[in-house]
Design an enzyme around this catalytic site. Sequence first.
Site, PDB file in Angstrom:
ATOM      1  N   ASP A  55      -1.651  -1.319 -11.444  1.00 17.85           N
ATOM      2  CA  ASP A  55      -2.150  -1.429 -10.074  1.00 17.85           C
ATOM      3  C   ASP A  55      -2.858  -0.156  -9.629  1.00 17.85           C
ATOM      4  OD1 ASP A  55      -1.596  -3.970  -9.444  1.00 17.85           O
ATOM      5  OD2 ASP A  55       0.196  -3.577  -8.259  1.00 17.85           O
ATOM      6  N   LYS A  98      -6.431  -4.458  -6.338  1.00 14.81           N
ATOM      7  CA  LYS A  98      -6.827  -5.606  -5.532  1.00 14.81           C
ATOM      8  C   LYS A  98      -7.916  -5.222  -4.561  1.00 14.81           C
ATOM      9  CE  LYS A  98      -2.296  -7.496  -5.951  1.00 14.81           C
ATOM     10  NZ  LYS A  98      -0.982  -7.063  -5.500  1.00 14.81           N
ATOM     11  N   MET A 144       2.439   0.535   4.541  1.00 17.92           N
ATOM     12  CA  MET A 144       1.128   0.016   4.958  1.00 17.92           C
ATOM     13  C   MET A 144       0.988   0.085   6.479  1.00 17.92           C
ATOM     14  SD  MET A 144       1.077  -3.214   2.326  1.00 17.92           S
ATOM     15  CE  MET A 144       2.831  -3.502   2.256  1.00 17.92           C
TER      16      MET A 144
HETATM   17  N1  SAH Z   1       5.929  -1.117  -4.465  1.00 18.47           N
HETATM   18  C1  SAH Z   1       5.557   0.071  -3.701  1.00 18.47           C
HETATM   19  C2  SAH Z   1       4.942  -0.283  -2.350  1.00 18.47           C
HETATM   20  C3  SAH Z   1       3.635  -1.050  -2.450  1.00 18.47           C
HETATM   21  S1  SAH Z   1       2.922  -1.381  -0.886  1.00 18.47           S
HETATM   22  C4  SAH Z   1       6.775   0.978  -3.562  1.00 18.47           C
HETATM   23  O1  SAH Z   1       7.893   0.553  -3.853  1.00 18.47           O
HETATM   24  O2  SAH Z   1       6.595   2.135  -3.172  1.00 18.47           O
HETATM   25  C5  SAH Z   1       1.792  -0.028  -0.709  1.00 18.47           C
HETATM   26  C6  SAH Z   1       2.287   0.914   0.379  1.00 18.47           C
HETATM   27  O3  SAH Z   1       3.324   1.722  -0.135  1.00 18.47           O
HETATM   28  C7  SAH Z   1       1.242   1.917   0.867  1.00 18.47           C
HETATM   29  O4  SAH Z   1       0.396   1.372   1.844  1.00 18.47           O
HETATM   30  C8  SAH Z   1       2.125   2.992   1.453  1.00 18.47           C
HETATM   31  O5  SAH Z   1       2.641   2.636   2.709  1.00 18.47           O
HETATM   32  C9  SAH Z   1       3.286   2.994   0.455  1.00 18.47           C
HETATM   33  N2  SAH Z   1       3.085   4.002  -0.606  1.00 18.47           N
HETATM   34  C10 SAH Z   1       2.912   3.785  -1.916  1.00 18.47           C
HETATM   35  N3  SAH Z   1       2.784   4.955  -2.596  1.00 18.47           N
HETATM   36  C11 SAH Z   1       2.912   5.936  -1.667  1.00 18.47           C
HETATM   37  C12 SAH Z   1       2.888   7.354  -1.716  1.00 18.47           C
HETATM   38  N4  SAH Z   1       2.733   8.024  -2.863  1.00 18.47           N
HETATM   39  N5  SAH Z   1       3.051   8.043  -0.545  1.00 18.47           N
HETATM   40  C13 SAH Z   1       3.227   7.400   0.617  1.00 18.47           C
HETATM   41  N6  SAH Z   1       3.245   6.055   0.726  1.00 18.47           N
HETATM   42  C14 SAH Z   1       3.092   5.327  -0.394  1.00 18.47           C
END
Ligand code: SAH
Length: 258
Positions: free
Chosen positions: A36, A58, A173
């Site tokens: 991803d 995506k 998000m």
């Molecule tokens: N599966 C992922 C979340 C996917 S949804 C998890 O468990 O972390 C995508 C959202 O995750 C982003 O919009 C943000 O809000 C958060 N996110 C993912 N990576 C991040 C990071 N390194 N720092 C801050 N927020 C993050």
Amino acid sequence: MNKGKVFLVGAGPGDPKLITVKGMECLQAADVIAYDRLVNKELLAYAKKGAELIFCGKLPGKHALIQEQINRLLVEKAEQGLIVVRLKGGDPCVFGRVGEEAEELANSGIPFEIVPGITAGIAAPAYAGIPITHRDHASSFAIVTAHGREQKGEDHINWEALAQGIDTIAFYMGVGNLPHICSQLIHHGKKPSTPVALIEWGTTTVQRTVTGELSTIEQKAKEHQITNPAIVLVGEVVGLREKISWFEDAILKQPMTL
Ligand code: SAH
């Protein structure tokens, strides 16, 4: 021919060292890695020679079609007898659509495993010096998606329960929706002075953290131009950062070493 197998693997939140040992073993064994957008690309260096690397980022507005294509891809590759890793940012079960993919695999009789990962809503605060629970400040924690759906009249969030029942809330998000989040929480009973942290690109070398209160954070987000990926963390635990922030100071001083 034997069916292959699909591993739905959490890559961790950003720092490539935060993948699990099992996740790393899957990467090294994979014939195909479908990854991803938010996965740290450094992890792909651990793929075996000749492994096929497929980007599954995506495009906004094209989620449904692309998700279907990804589901089909996983099934097709496994039916060719291949070991397939579906690599997702953070934990695959946290807003990662793993349910849809696993369901498709189950429907097609493809063996699969889910390999959990460290989710951003816990790891980004930790790297910002904010433990999500604390004996004195927080005994409950919620993970919430705040993805703009209220504009379509589809906000299913129980704001009253969140505002009144949960001590620490991590919104995923959520940056684009910050005004809505803050006003709903205040409206349903959180104090306007409740601390908030925005943690952008958490656990990576470009991590930034901005703190404020429910009543001020929107302005601060604008000033500092905070964008996704970011965690919006709400709760008294944010105050602990003043004392125990460690990572951002460390990356300013030197490249990360163990
Ligand atoms: N599966 C992922 C979340 C996917 S949804 C998890 O468990 O972390 C995508 C959202 O995750 C982003 O919009 C943000 O809000 C958060 N996110 C993912 N990576 C991040 C990071 N390194 N720092 C801050 N927020 C993050």
